[in-house]
Design a protein around this motif. Structure first.
Motif, mmCIF file in Angstrom:
data_model
loop_
_atom_site.group_PDB
_atom_site.id
_atom_site.type_symbol
_atom_site.label_atom_id
_atom_site.label_comp_id
_atom_site.label_asym_id
_atom_site.label_seq_id
_atom_site.Cartn_x
_atom_site.Cartn_y
_atom_site.Cartn_z
ATOM 1 N N PRO A 76 0.821 -1.218 0.000
ATOM 2 C CA PRO A 76 0.000 0.000 0.000
ATOM 3 C C PRO A 76 0.853 1.265 0.000
ATOM 4 O O PRO A 76 1.979 1.273 0.486
ATOM 5 N N THR A 127 0.564 4.694 1.701
ATOM 6 C CA THR A 127 -0.163 5.401 2.749
ATOM 7 C C THR A 127 0.144 6.884 2.613
ATOM 8 O O THR A 127 1.304 7.284 2.655
ATOM 9 N N THR A 156 -0.599 10.550 4.237
ATOM 10 C CA THR A 156 -1.105 11.267 5.405
ATOM 11 C C THR A 156 -0.776 12.743 5.224
ATOM 12 O O THR A 156 0.395 13.116 5.146
ATOM 13 N N SER A 211 -5.795 10.731 6.234
ATOM 14 C CA SER A 211 -4.948 9.599 5.914
ATOM 15 C C SER A 211 -5.749 8.517 5.210
ATOM 16 O O SER A 211 -6.913 8.264 5.537
ATOM 17 N N CYS A 212 -5.115 7.885 4.219
ATOM 18 C CA CYS A 212 -5.747 6.763 3.551
ATOM 19 C C CYS A 212 -4.691 5.913 2.863
ATOM 20 O O CYS A 212 -3.553 6.342 2.666
ATOM 21 N N ASP A 213 -5.089 4.699 2.516
ATOM 22 C CA ASP A 213 -4.213 3.769 1.820
ATOM 23 C C ASP A 213 -4.745 3.517 0.420
ATOM 24 O O ASP A 213 -5.953 3.410 0.213
ATOM 25 N N ASN A 214 -3.837 3.435 -0.524
ATOM 26 C CA ASN A 214 -4.123 3.029 -1.893
ATOM 27 C C ASN A 214 -3.073 1.988 -2.249
ATOM 28 O O ASN A 214 -1.991 1.988 -1.679
ATOM 29 N N THR A 215 -3.380 1.127 -3.199
ATOM 30 C CA THR A 215 -2.401 0.130 -3.621
ATOM 31 C C THR A 215 -2.010 0.404 -5.065
ATOM 32 O O THR A 215 -2.770 0.089 -5.984
ATOM 33 N N CYS A 257 -7.109 10.824 -1.741
ATOM 34 C CA CYS A 257 -7.518 10.747 -0.348
ATOM 35 C C CYS A 257 -8.333 12.010 -0.098
ATOM 36 O O CYS A 257 -7.862 13.107 -0.375
ATOM 37 N N SER A 280 -11.600 11.099 5.476
ATOM 38 C CA SER A 280 -10.660 10.469 6.400
ATOM 39 C C SER A 280 -10.118 11.453 7.443
ATOM 40 O O SER A 280 -9.119 11.194 8.085
ATOM 41 N N GLU A 334 4.183 6.849 2.632
ATOM 42 C CA GLU A 334 4.846 5.619 3.030
ATOM 43 C C GLU A 334 4.552 4.544 2.000
ATOM 44 O O GLU A 334 3.388 4.235 1.731
ATOM 45 N N TYR A 335 5.606 3.990 1.422
ATOM 46 C CA TYR A 335 5.468 2.935 0.408
ATOM 47 C C TYR A 335 6.663 2.022 0.556
ATOM 48 O O TYR A 335 7.806 2.470 0.462
#
Length: 114
Positions: free
Chosen positions: A16, A18, A20, A29-33, A43, A47, A64-65
């Motif tokens: 993911p 992330t 933020t 904040s959110c997660d994507n892949t 995002c 959130s 963050e990856y």
């Protein structure tokens, strides 16, 4: 927050991304892949959570990856605030103190000027 990636380095779909965003007294904040076939990840305000503002840096974006199998090349970061102001970041550089950690991926450029 919208992140636009390069189609040649889209990520591998295994880890993911992330995002933020710290914006004044709030964080989003959110997660994507990231994966092949998609180059835009977003995002939005759904959130939102409150955050104790860092007075030295009240506005920043943390990405963050973590994967060892595929690069993720970010072309642009767009931020639109609640008042409709739009911010775009489309130039990135590596601080000189971090240059030793990037020797394998940067050749002949990409470092911030002093």
């Amino acid at each position: 927050v919208t992140i636009t990636t390069d189609s040649a380095n889209p990520g591998d779909g295994a880890a993911p991304l992330t995002m933020t965003l710290y914006w004044g007294d709030y964080q989003y904040s959110c997660d994507n892949t990231p994966a092949s076939g998609t180059t835009e990840y977003s995002c939005d305000s759904s959130s939102e959570s409150s955050y104790t503002q860092d007075t030295a840096n009240p506005y920043f974006l943390k990405l963050e990856y973590s994967t060892e199998t595929a690069a993720l090349q970010i072309n642009m970061v767009n931020i639109t605030d609640a008042d409709g102001n739009w911010y775009a970041f489309d130039e990135f550089c590596i601080p000189p103190l971090m240059s030793h950690t990037m020797d394998n991926v940067v050749s002949g450029g990409g470092f911030c000027s002093e």
